[in-house]
Design a protein around this motif. Structure first.
Motif, mmCIF file in Angstrom:
data_model
loop_
_atom_site.group_PDB
_atom_site.id
_atom_site.type_symbol
_atom_site.label_atom_id
_atom_site.label_comp_id
_atom_site.label_asym_id
_atom_site.label_seq_id
_atom_site.Cartn_x
_atom_site.Cartn_y
_atom_site.Cartn_z
ATOM 1 N N GLU A 153 0.837 -1.215 0.000
ATOM 2 C CA GLU A 153 0.000 0.000 0.000
ATOM 3 C C GLU A 153 0.865 1.255 0.000
ATOM 4 O O GLU A 153 0.480 2.286 -0.560
ATOM 5 N N VAL A 154 2.025 1.167 0.618
ATOM 6 C CA VAL A 154 2.925 2.321 0.680
ATOM 7 C C VAL A 154 3.570 2.584 -0.672
ATOM 8 O O VAL A 154 3.676 3.733 -1.124
ATOM 9 N N THR A 155 4.000 1.528 -1.340
ATOM 10 C CA THR A 155 4.789 1.704 -2.563
ATOM 11 C C THR A 155 3.952 1.755 -3.836
ATOM 12 O O THR A 155 4.492 2.006 -4.917
ATOM 13 N N ALA A 156 2.649 1.540 -3.725
ATOM 14 C CA ALA A 156 1.798 1.554 -4.923
ATOM 15 C C ALA A 156 1.925 2.886 -5.661
ATOM 16 O O ALA A 156 1.773 3.956 -5.079
ATOM 17 N N GLY A 157 2.244 2.803 -6.943
ATOM 18 C CA GLY A 157 2.381 4.010 -7.762
ATOM 19 C C GLY A 157 3.673 4.765 -7.533
ATOM 20 O O GLY A 157 3.871 5.843 -8.106
ATOM 21 N N GLN A 158 4.570 4.209 -6.716
ATOM 22 C CA GLN A 158 5.838 4.861 -6.410
ATOM 23 C C GLN A 158 6.989 4.113 -7.080
ATOM 24 O O GLN A 158 6.826 3.004 -7.585
ATOM 25 N N ASP A 159 8.154 4.729 -7.063
ATOM 26 C CA ASP A 159 9.382 4.069 -7.496
ATOM 27 C C ASP A 159 10.494 4.568 -6.571
ATOM 28 O O ASP A 159 10.255 5.441 -5.727
ATOM 29 N N PRO A 160 11.691 4.010 -6.668
ATOM 30 C CA PRO A 160 12.752 4.428 -5.738
ATOM 31 C C PRO A 160 13.011 5.935 -5.726
ATOM 32 O O PRO A 160 13.261 6.512 -4.671
ATOM 33 N N GLU A 161 12.933 6.573 -6.881
ATOM 34 C CA GLU A 161 13.210 8.011 -6.941
ATOM 35 C C GLU A 161 12.135 8.820 -6.230
ATOM 36 O O GLU A 161 12.437 9.754 -5.472
ATOM 37 N N THR A 162 10.857 8.493 -6.467
ATOM 38 C CA THR A 162 9.795 9.271 -5.826
ATOM 39 C C THR A 162 9.808 9.059 -4.312
ATOM 40 O O THR A 162 9.549 9.990 -3.543
ATOM 41 N N LEU A 163 10.142 7.837 -3.878
ATOM 42 C CA LEU A 163 10.196 7.599 -2.436
ATOM 43 C C LEU A 163 11.400 8.313 -1.820
ATOM 44 O O LEU A 163 11.309 8.868 -0.713
ATOM 45 N N TYR A 164 12.512 8.310 -2.541
ATOM 46 C CA TYR A 164 13.694 9.045 -2.083
ATOM 47 C C TYR A 164 13.357 10.517 -1.875
ATOM 48 O O TYR A 164 13.712 11.120 -0.846
ATOM 49 N N ARG A 165 12.657 11.111 -2.814
ATOM 50 C CA ARG A 165 12.292 12.520 -2.690
ATOM 51 C C ARG A 165 11.307 12.737 -1.544
ATOM 52 O O ARG A 165 11.380 13.734 -0.828
ATOM 53 N N ALA A 166 10.403 11.786 -1.363
ATOM 54 C CA ALA A 166 9.403 11.929 -0.299
ATOM 55 C C ALA A 166 10.050 11.889 1.084
ATOM 56 O O ALA A 166 9.735 12.715 1.950
ATOM 57 N N VAL A 167 10.946 10.919 1.306
ATOM 58 C CA VAL A 167 11.531 10.804 2.645
ATOM 59 C C VAL A 167 12.539 11.905 2.919
ATOM 60 O O VAL A 167 12.991 12.066 4.064
ATOM 61 N N ASN A 168 12.894 12.679 1.899
ATOM 62 C CA ASN A 168 13.759 13.836 2.083
ATOM 63 C C ASN A 168 12.977 15.144 2.016
ATOM 64 O O ASN A 168 13.544 16.201 1.730
ATOM 65 N N ARG A 169 11.714 15.066 2.317
ATOM 66 C CA ARG A 169 10.881 16.263 2.331
ATOM 67 C C ARG A 169 11.439 17.291 3.312
ATOM 68 O O ARG A 169 11.816 16.968 4.436
ATOM 69 N N VAL A 170 11.498 18.533 2.892
ATOM 70 C CA VAL A 170 11.870 19.633 3.775
ATOM 71 C C VAL A 170 10.613 20.412 4.101
ATOM 72 O O VAL A 170 9.977 20.989 3.218
ATOM 73 N N GLN A 171 10.259 20.377 5.355
ATOM 74 C CA GLN A 171 9.085 21.123 5.820
ATOM 75 C C GLN A 171 9.300 21.453 7.288
ATOM 76 O O GLN A 171 9.498 20.543 8.104
ATOM 77 N N PRO A 172 9.304 22.732 7.639
ATOM 78 C CA PRO A 172 9.445 23.059 9.057
ATOM 79 C C PRO A 172 8.462 22.259 9.898
ATOM 80 O O PRO A 172 7.282 22.162 9.573
ATOM 81 N N SER A 173 8.986 21.656 10.962
ATOM 82 C CA SER A 173 8.210 20.730 11.780
ATOM 83 C C SER A 173 8.227 21.166 13.233
ATOM 84 O O SER A 173 9.228 21.712 13.725
ATOM 85 N N LEU A 174 7.132 20.895 13.940
ATOM 86 C CA LEU A 174 7.082 21.172 15.369
ATOM 87 C C LEU A 174 7.946 20.197 16.166
ATOM 88 O O LEU A 174 8.466 20.544 17.218
ATOM 89 N N ILE A 175 8.094 18.973 15.656
ATOM 90 C CA ILE A 175 8.705 17.897 16.425
ATOM 91 C C ILE A 175 10.145 17.660 15.970
ATOM 92 O O ILE A 175 10.388 17.354 14.801
ATOM 93 N N ARG A 176 11.073 17.768 16.904
ATOM 94 C CA ARG A 176 12.494 17.637 16.569
ATOM 95 C C ARG A 176 12.811 16.296 15.921
ATOM 96 O O ARG A 176 13.520 16.252 14.906
ATOM 97 N N VAL A 177 12.338 15.202 16.505
ATOM 98 C CA VAL A 177 12.748 13.882 16.008
ATOM 99 C C VAL A 177 12.154 13.573 14.640
ATOM 100 O O VAL A 177 12.538 12.587 14.007
ATOM 101 N N GLU A 178 11.212 14.381 14.184
ATOM 102 C CA GLU A 178 10.654 14.221 12.845
ATOM 103 C C GLU A 178 11.182 15.270 11.872
ATOM 104 O O GLU A 178 10.778 15.298 10.706
ATOM 105 N N ALA A 179 12.078 16.126 12.334
ATOM 106 C CA ALA A 179 12.555 17.228 11.505
ATOM 107 C C ALA A 179 13.472 16.732 10.396
ATOM 108 O O ALA A 179 14.204 15.753 10.555
#
Length: 497
Positions: free
Chosen positions: A318-344
């Motif tokens: 369910e996680v990888t449906a419609g994804q490929d290594p490149e799109t997942l790589y970009r997703a897990v490297n998302r830059v978004q200011p976060s409230l939570i340090r361990v998720e930053a």
């Protein structure tokens, strides 16, 4: 014979500390809630006994008797023991036991306060921990600032006056990147990060990769859940990591791989240091360089996801449906200011650390009162990252550290970030290491780290390890260059400015 007796004594101290550590691990993972008060007394007893044994007159006599041993291993043990003994003898046993009891009470108060998002119920405990921290600084002694005595516990030789300019430089050189990337828009479909992924599948996948990629094996390690992920060990053959599971599944995966970096450092310390003060990481900054390397430089890399995407697809289609290594790589490297340090993300993470460093200094100096802390926290978050926590649980109460009395700890996270890139840059000069990293085969890298970083334990200072492994003192330059190169690539020319 004096060296043999000294080693026996140090082994007994180590065993008492290991027993207290095991109780602490159990408290975080298995212990029933009603046991909290008695557990605090038990841990205080063990820590007090260890302190008494280490600081009594006989230990000093043995250190005098052994002089400077000719054997290189014995000489390192004596050198590190003398340093620790000189510091610990300044802390009365009654103070050590009082701190252990206060820490236990503060921990459980923090858990309750965070669950109900009520800072006011934790505030008296934080007042007590700060008072103990000030008393500890006075007992240990310092030249410039009380913070230095506390920071030295985690990063030997480091002072607040050294941290300030490093952080100021880092802020100057990375805040524009934060602003540009935030304005660049999405680089991938980030909804993938919260797709259905069962808790058991998350933990199993994270643990499987920790073993296959990073060498963390069940023969000497185990994984459990806790409110705040951590790593602890009672010998190099008994290493524990914890994680937490959330709908935002990267928290579990990358949390596990982060702690795997810590675990493999402790595993890599040479066996000859076992049951002595040398048998640990050189500092928390060096320790953090390993965890951040595994979590970010390796597990958030393109080669990693090219290699492990098929395995993720097997356990979480369910996680990888419609994804490929490149799109997942970009997703897990998302830059978004976060409230939570361990998720930053990597780009904004250090701003969480700088916030805590500045608040700790103000609390110790008395320019900030404990009851003012939530407001000061929220104002700083808004200034740096444009976010205001909606409640205390997502703001000032999110970290375990202050309840554990770990004041002076936070700067080591950013120091570790800087060192992680500097070490990896040096390791890649070895062709086998570089080729392995490019294929997400990390055996050669781990061997290089064991030889150059892990084996010495505390026999070398953080500065000595850094210069020996990389050829120069710690600098922010490789880290800043890494951030710009990686994220300007992911976010395109809009992030270049």
């Amino acid at each position: 014979m004096s060296m043999d007796e000294l080693r026996r004594r140090l082994g007994q101290v180590s065993d008492l500390n290991a027993a207290a550590g095991l109780m602490s691990w159990d408290q975080e993972t298995q212990m029933p809630p009603e046991a909290a008060h008695v557990r605090g007394l038990q841990m205080a007893t063990l820590e007090g006994l260890a302190h008494e044994l280490f600081t009594d007159a006989r230990t000093a006599e043995l250190l005098d008797a052994v002089g400077t041993p000719e054997d290189e291993t014995d000489a390192a043990v004596v050198r590190v023991t003398r340093r620790d003994h000189a510091k610990d003898t300044r802390l009365p046993t009654a103070f050590v036991e009082e701190t252990a009891r206060a820490r236990n009470e503060a921990h459980h108060a923090w858990l309750d306060a965070r669950e109900h998002s009520r800072f006011s119920t934790f505030a008296p405990h934080l007042e007590r921990m700060l008072d103990l921290a000030r008393r500890q600084a006075d007992l240990l002694g310092y030249e410039e600032h009380p913070y230095d005595a506390l920071l030295d516990e985690y990063e030997p030789g480091m002072r607040a006056s050294q941290v300030r300019p490093v952080f100021a430089d880092l802020r100057t050189r990375t805040l524009p990147l934060v602003r540009r990337v935030a304005a660049a828009g999405d680089a991938a479909d980030y909804g993938v990060l919260t797709r259905p992924f069962s808790p058991e599948a998350q933990k199993a996948f994270a643990w499987r990769v920790a073993g296959e990629a990073f060498g963390l094996k069940p023969e000497f390690a185990r994984q459990d859940e806790s409110a705040h992920p951590f790593q602890t060990n009672f010998s190099r053959s008994d290493v524990r990591v914890t994680t937490r599971v959330e709908p935002y599944w990267p928290a579990c995966l990358f949390g596990t791989w982060h702690e795997a970096g810590h675990a493999m450092y402790e595993r890599g310390v040479a066996p000859r240091w076992e049951r002595t003060p040398v048998s640990a990481g050189a500092s928390l900054g060096v320790h953090e360089s390993q965890s951040r390397m595994f979590e970010n430089l390796l597990a958030r890399s393109r080669p990693f996801w090219r290699r492990y995407f098929p395995q993720l697809a097997e356990v979480a289609p369910e996680v990888t449906a419609g994804q490929d290594p490149e799109t997942l790589y970009r997703a897990v490297n998302r830059v978004q200011p976060s409230l939570i340090r361990v998720e930053a993300d990597e780009v904004t993470y250090n701003f969480h650390i700088m916030l805590r460093f500045e608040l700790e200094l103000a609390l110790l100096e008395g320019t900030l009162k404990v009851h003012e802390l939530p407001e000061a926290w929220n104002a700083k978050m808004a200034e740096d990252l444009g976010l205001t926590p909606p409640d205390d649980a997502q703001g000032v109460l999110q970290d375990i550290h202050w309840s554990a009395g770990l004041i002076g700890y936070f700067p080591t996270y950013t120091l570790g970030n800087l060192l992680s890139v500097q070490l990896l840059e040096a390791a890649r000069r070895n062709e086998a290491v570089a080729a392995g990293i490019d294929r997400a085969e990390y055996g050669p890298l781990l061997a290089w780290l064991v030889e150059n970083v892990h084996q010495p334990g505390r026999s070398l200072t953080p500065g000595e390890i850094t210069e020996r492994a990389t050829g120069r003192a710690l600098t922010a330059d490789p880290y800043v260059a890494y951030l710009h190169e990686k994220y300007e690539d992911i976010y395109g020319r809009k992030a270049e400015g």
